[in-house]
Design a protein around this motif. Structure first.
Motif, PDB file in Angstrom:
ATOM      1  N   PHE A 133      11.566   8.156  -3.908  1.00 46.18           N
ATOM      2  CA  PHE A 133      11.068   6.791  -3.733  1.00 46.18           C
ATOM      3  C   PHE A 133      11.429   5.893  -4.911  1.00 46.18           C
ATOM      4  O   PHE A 133      11.426   4.666  -4.772  1.00 46.18           O
ATOM      5  N   GLN A 134      11.743   6.464  -6.046  1.00 46.98           N
ATOM      6  CA  GLN A 134      12.080   5.634  -7.207  1.00 46.98           C
ATOM      7  C   GLN A 134      13.217   4.668  -6.898  1.00 46.98           C
ATOM      8  O   GLN A 134      13.183   3.500  -7.306  1.00 46.98           O
ATOM      9  N   LEU A 135      14.232   5.145  -6.187  1.00 44.94           N
ATOM     10  CA  LEU A 135      15.363   4.279  -5.837  1.00 44.94           C
ATOM     11  C   LEU A 135      14.925   3.211  -4.837  1.00 44.94           C
ATOM     12  O   LEU A 135      15.285   2.034  -4.976  1.00 44.94           O
ATOM     13  N   ALA A 136      14.143   3.608  -3.847  1.00 38.08           N
ATOM     14  CA  ALA A 136      13.655   2.637  -2.864  1.00 38.08           C
ATOM     15  C   ALA A 136      12.851   1.544  -3.553  1.00 38.08           C
ATOM     16  O   ALA A 136      13.034   0.344  -3.285  1.00 38.08           O
ATOM     17  N   TYR A 137      11.976   1.949  -4.445  1.00 34.86           N
ATOM     18  CA  TYR A 137      11.148   0.955  -5.131  1.00 34.86           C
ATOM     19  C   TYR A 137      11.987   0.056  -6.034  1.00 34.86           C
ATOM     20  O   TYR A 137      11.721  -1.143  -6.147  1.00 34.86           O
ATOM     21  N   ARG A 138      12.993   0.620  -6.685  1.00 36.59           N
ATOM     22  CA  ARG A 138      13.839  -0.210  -7.544  1.00 36.59           C
ATOM     23  C   ARG A 138      14.451  -1.354  -6.749  1.00 36.59           C
ATOM     24  O   ARG A 138      14.505  -2.501  -7.222  1.00 36.59           O
ATOM     25  N   ALA A 166       4.266  -0.347   2.867  1.00 34.06           N
ATOM     26  CA  ALA A 166       2.948  -0.559   2.259  1.00 34.06           C
ATOM     27  C   ALA A 166       2.893   0.072   0.876  1.00 34.06           C
ATOM     28  O   ALA A 166       2.338  -0.509  -0.065  1.00 34.06           O
ATOM     29  N   LYS A 167       3.451   1.268   0.746  1.00 32.77           N
ATOM     30  CA  LYS A 167       3.525   1.892  -0.577  1.00 32.77           C
ATOM     31  C   LYS A 167       4.280   0.984  -1.540  1.00 32.77           C
ATOM     32  O   LYS A 167       3.862   0.808  -2.697  1.00 32.77           O
ATOM     33  N   ALA A 168       5.361   0.393  -1.067  1.00 33.02           N
ATOM     34  CA  ALA A 168       6.172  -0.462  -1.931  1.00 33.02           C
ATOM     35  C   ALA A 168       5.401  -1.680  -2.414  1.00 33.02           C
ATOM     36  O   ALA A 168       5.469  -2.031  -3.604  1.00 33.02           O
ATOM     37  N   VAL A 169       4.663  -2.347  -1.533  1.00 37.05           N
ATOM     38  CA  VAL A 169       3.961  -3.554  -1.978  1.00 37.05           C
ATOM     39  C   VAL A 169       2.751  -3.203  -2.848  1.00 37.05           C
ATOM     40  O   VAL A 169       2.370  -3.988  -3.725  1.00 37.05           O
ATOM     41  N   ILE A 170       2.152  -2.028  -2.633  1.00 38.63           N
ATOM     42  CA  ILE A 170       1.109  -1.579  -3.558  1.00 38.63           C
ATOM     43  C   ILE A 170       1.695  -1.390  -4.953  1.00 38.63           C
ATOM     44  O   ILE A 170       1.096  -1.792  -5.959  1.00 38.63           O
ATOM     45  N   GLU A 171       2.887  -0.804  -5.019  1.00 43.46           N
ATOM     46  CA  GLU A 171       3.533  -0.619  -6.315  1.00 43.46           C
ATOM     47  C   GLU A 171       3.911  -1.956  -6.945  1.00 43.46           C
ATOM     48  O   GLU A 171       3.824  -2.121  -8.166  1.00 43.46           O
ATOM     49  N   LEU A 172       4.332  -2.921  -6.141  1.00 43.33           N
ATOM     50  CA  LEU A 172       4.596  -4.259  -6.689  1.00 43.33           C
ATOM     51  C   LEU A 172       3.336  -4.835  -7.318  1.00 43.33           C
ATOM     52  O   LEU A 172       3.380  -5.444  -8.402  1.00 43.33           O
ATOM     53  N   LEU A 173       2.225  -4.658  -6.641  1.00 42.36           N
ATOM     54  CA  LEU A 173       0.964  -5.183  -7.159  1.00 42.36           C
ATOM     55  C   LEU A 173       0.595  -4.500  -8.474  1.00 42.36           C
ATOM     56  O   LEU A 173       0.065  -5.145  -9.390  1.00 42.36           O
ATOM     57  N   LYS A 174       0.901  -3.236  -8.595  1.00 46.66           N
ATOM     58  CA  LYS A 174       0.579  -2.491  -9.809  1.00 46.66           C
ATOM     59  C   LYS A 174       1.524  -2.819 -10.956  1.00 46.66           C
ATOM     60  O   LYS A 174       1.118  -2.863 -12.120  1.00 46.66           O
ATOM     61  N   ILE A 181       1.910 -15.113 -11.702  1.00 48.93           N
ATOM     62  CA  ILE A 181       2.304 -14.703 -10.348  1.00 48.93           C
ATOM     63  C   ILE A 181       1.063 -14.448  -9.507  1.00 48.93           C
ATOM     64  O   ILE A 181       0.973 -14.890  -8.354  1.00 48.93           O
ATOM     65  N   TYR A 182       0.090 -13.752 -10.079  1.00 46.31           N
ATOM     66  CA  TYR A 182      -1.102 -13.383  -9.322  1.00 46.31           C
ATOM     67  C   TYR A 182      -1.871 -14.614  -8.843  1.00 46.31           C
ATOM     68  O   TYR A 182      -2.482 -14.592  -7.769  1.00 46.31           O
ATOM     69  N   ARG A 183      -1.847 -15.684  -9.601  1.00 43.38           N
ATOM     70  CA  ARG A 183      -2.562 -16.903  -9.184  1.00 43.38           C
ATOM     71  C   ARG A 183      -2.030 -17.444  -7.864  1.00 43.38           C
ATOM     72  O   ARG A 183      -2.740 -18.175  -7.169  1.00 43.38           O
ATOM     73  N   ARG A 184      -0.794 -17.121  -7.524  1.00 43.92           N
ATOM     74  CA  ARG A 184      -0.203 -17.616  -6.274  1.00 43.92           C
ATOM     75  C   ARG A 184      -0.332 -16.603  -5.127  1.00 43.92           C
ATOM     76  O   ARG A 184       0.106 -16.886  -4.012  1.00 43.92           O
ATOM     77  N   LEU A 185      -0.892 -15.429  -5.396  1.00 46.10           N
ATOM     78  CA  LEU A 185      -0.982 -14.377  -4.392  1.00 46.10           C
ATOM     79  C   LEU A 185      -2.160 -14.615  -3.453  1.00 46.10           C
ATOM     80  O   LEU A 185      -3.325 -14.593  -3.870  1.00 46.10           O
ATOM     81  N   VAL A 186      -1.865 -14.841  -2.188  1.00 45.38           N
ATOM     82  CA  VAL A 186      -2.920 -15.042  -1.192  1.00 45.38           C
ATOM     83  C   VAL A 186      -3.589 -13.713  -0.862  1.00 45.38           C
ATOM     84  O   VAL A 186      -4.823 -13.593  -0.883  1.00 45.38           O
ATOM     85  N   ALA A 187      -2.793 -12.692  -0.536  1.00 51.54           N
ATOM     86  CA  ALA A 187      -3.336 -11.387  -0.163  1.00 51.54           C
ATOM     87  C   ALA A 187      -2.188 -10.397  -0.043  1.00 51.54           C
ATOM     88  O   ALA A 187      -1.007 -10.775  -0.008  1.00 51.54           O
ATOM     89  N   VAL A 188      -2.552  -9.110   0.050  1.00 50.23           N
ATOM     90  CA  VAL A 188      -1.583  -8.032   0.237  1.00 50.23           C
ATOM     91  C   VAL A 188      -1.995  -7.245   1.478  1.00 50.23           C
ATOM     92  O   VAL A 188      -3.059  -6.623   1.494  1.00 50.23           O
ATOM     93  N   TYR A 189      -1.162  -7.266   2.516  1.00 51.41           N
ATOM     94  CA  TYR A 189      -1.396  -6.466   3.713  1.00 51.41           C
ATOM     95  C   TYR A 189      -0.593  -5.172   3.562  1.00 51.41           C
ATOM     96  O   TYR A 189       0.620  -5.153   3.778  1.00 51.41           O
ATOM     97  N   ALA A 190      -1.281  -4.106   3.146  1.00 50.93           N
ATOM     98  CA  ALA A 190      -0.654  -2.800   2.925  1.00 50.93           C
ATOM     99  C   ALA A 190      -1.165  -1.852   4.003  1.00 50.93           C
ATOM    100  O   ALA A 190      -2.136  -1.113   3.798  1.00 50.93           O
ATOM    101  N   ILE A 191      -0.519  -1.870   5.159  1.00 48.08           N
ATOM    102  CA  ILE A 191      -1.013  -1.197   6.355  1.00 48.08           C
ATOM    103  C   ILE A 191      -0.361   0.179   6.488  1.00 48.08           C
ATOM    104  O   ILE A 191       0.862   0.312   6.392  1.00 48.08           O
ATOM    105  N   GLY A 192      -1.195   1.192   6.717  1.00 51.99           N
ATOM    106  CA  GLY A 192      -0.660   2.519   6.971  1.00 51.99           C
ATOM    107  C   GLY A 192      -0.245   3.270   5.729  1.00 51.99           C
ATOM    108  O   GLY A 192       0.720   4.033   5.747  1.00 51.99           O
TER     109      GLY A 192
END
Length: 323
Positions: A133-138, A166-174, A181-192
């Protein structure tokens, strides 16, 4: 190549073509070195040509859509070749479904990325999955940085993804958030996917949704017809909100489609009643998605609920004080 088999319609949008084994053309020539160039429009779904006439964006990362394949050099590949049209043909239906559900109120951006294969997930080996997943996330991180610099233009935005996405956007959030950037974040839909208690403790921007209108939060859930159908990779998950009523307790919700669903507080998953589990059972992936797991159908099960909620959270974001 095995002959193509017609599958139930719900599988196509989420691109689980489980009975298709294909020998693609050339895979990534060196899948662990050079990154993708996200200034190239071909690295984006539909060439990144969507109108940008709405006040909010959505950055969406798609789910697992490919199996391992042998490239033209005879090497077994575990990552998508993003320039292979046949592999894009597997990815695009799921992205198009998410666009239809989530983007009524948003400009839609979705990068192609070197996602890891279904074979990788079926190994149930978290070390193997994590390494690949490291390559996918990169790729996803590179695409997100390019999006922020060249596409976002200061607009509020939503992060969204299903399954591997969903794993990818959770990692972006982390990893990618900082105050501006966070001030502009409405929400994160990390489904499944799954979030563990230590992740919540360790990452201050990983805040969990409590209702239908909180902002800057993660909206996550997994759906099953019975407790034992939760994916073995999701043991320890603590994030679940019911999209039928946007509650985090065991209060049941009733769908416009005729089924009911309530959160099981032990496994932190939504248990659905009134849905035929046989319709969604795929024997070839039973190790990952046991019988009764509704992972492949979640966008269809909650289509209208998600569509309405995106607009609710945008309105809540716009009304929040000290924006």
């Amino acid at each position: 190549m095995k002959p193509f088999q017609v599958l139930p319609k719900y599988i196509y949008p989420l691109c689980f073509f489980f009975f298709l084994v294909f020998a693609c053309g050339k895979g990534p020539s060196d899948p662990v070195s050079a990154g993708l160039d996200y200034s190239d429009s071909s690295c984006w779904f539909e060439g990144n040509r969507a109108p940008r006439d709405k006040k909010v964006d959505i950055f969406y990362v798609g789910p697992t859509c490919i199996w391992d394949y042998t490239d033209s050099s005879g090497r077994r590949q575990h990552h998508m070749d993003v320039f292979d049209p046949r592999q894009r043909g597997l990815v695009d239906p799921s992205v198009r479904l998410a666009e239809s559900v989530l983007s009524d109120s948003c400009n839609f951006f979705s990068p192609y990325y070197r996602q890891i294969s279904m074979d990788s997930w079926l190994s149930l080996d978290t070390a193997v999955i994590g390494k690949r997943f490291q390559l996918a996330y990169r790729d996803v991180a590179d695409a997100f940085r390019y999006y922020l610099k060249h596409c976002n233009e200061g607009r509020p935005f939503i992060l969204a993804g299903h399954s591997q996405g969903a794993k990818a956007v959770i990692e972006l959030l982390k990893r990618e958030m900082e105050p501006g950037i966070y001030r502009r974040l409405v929400a994160v839909y990390a489904i499944g996917f799954t979030v563990t208690p230590h992740e919540i403790d360790d990452y201050p921007y990983l805040r969990i949704a409590k209702d239908s209108m909180d902002v800057g939060v993660v909206i996550g859930f997994n759906s099953v017809t019975k407790r034992e159908a939760v994916s073995p990779l999701f043991n320890g998950n603590v994030v679940c909100i019911n999209p039928l009523n946007w509650k985090t307790d065991a209060t049941p919700g009733v769908s416009y489609q005729g089924f009911t669903a309530a959160i099981d507080p032990v496994v932190h998953a939504i248990v659905v009643e009134g849905v035929d589990e046989e319709k969604y059972y795929i024997p070839s992936v039973e190790a990952l998605l046991p019988k009764g797991n509704l992972h492949v159908a979640e966008f269809d099960l909650y289509r209208d609920n998600l569509r309405k909620n995106v607009l609710q959270r945008i309105h809540a974001f716009e009304r929040r004080p000290n924006r």
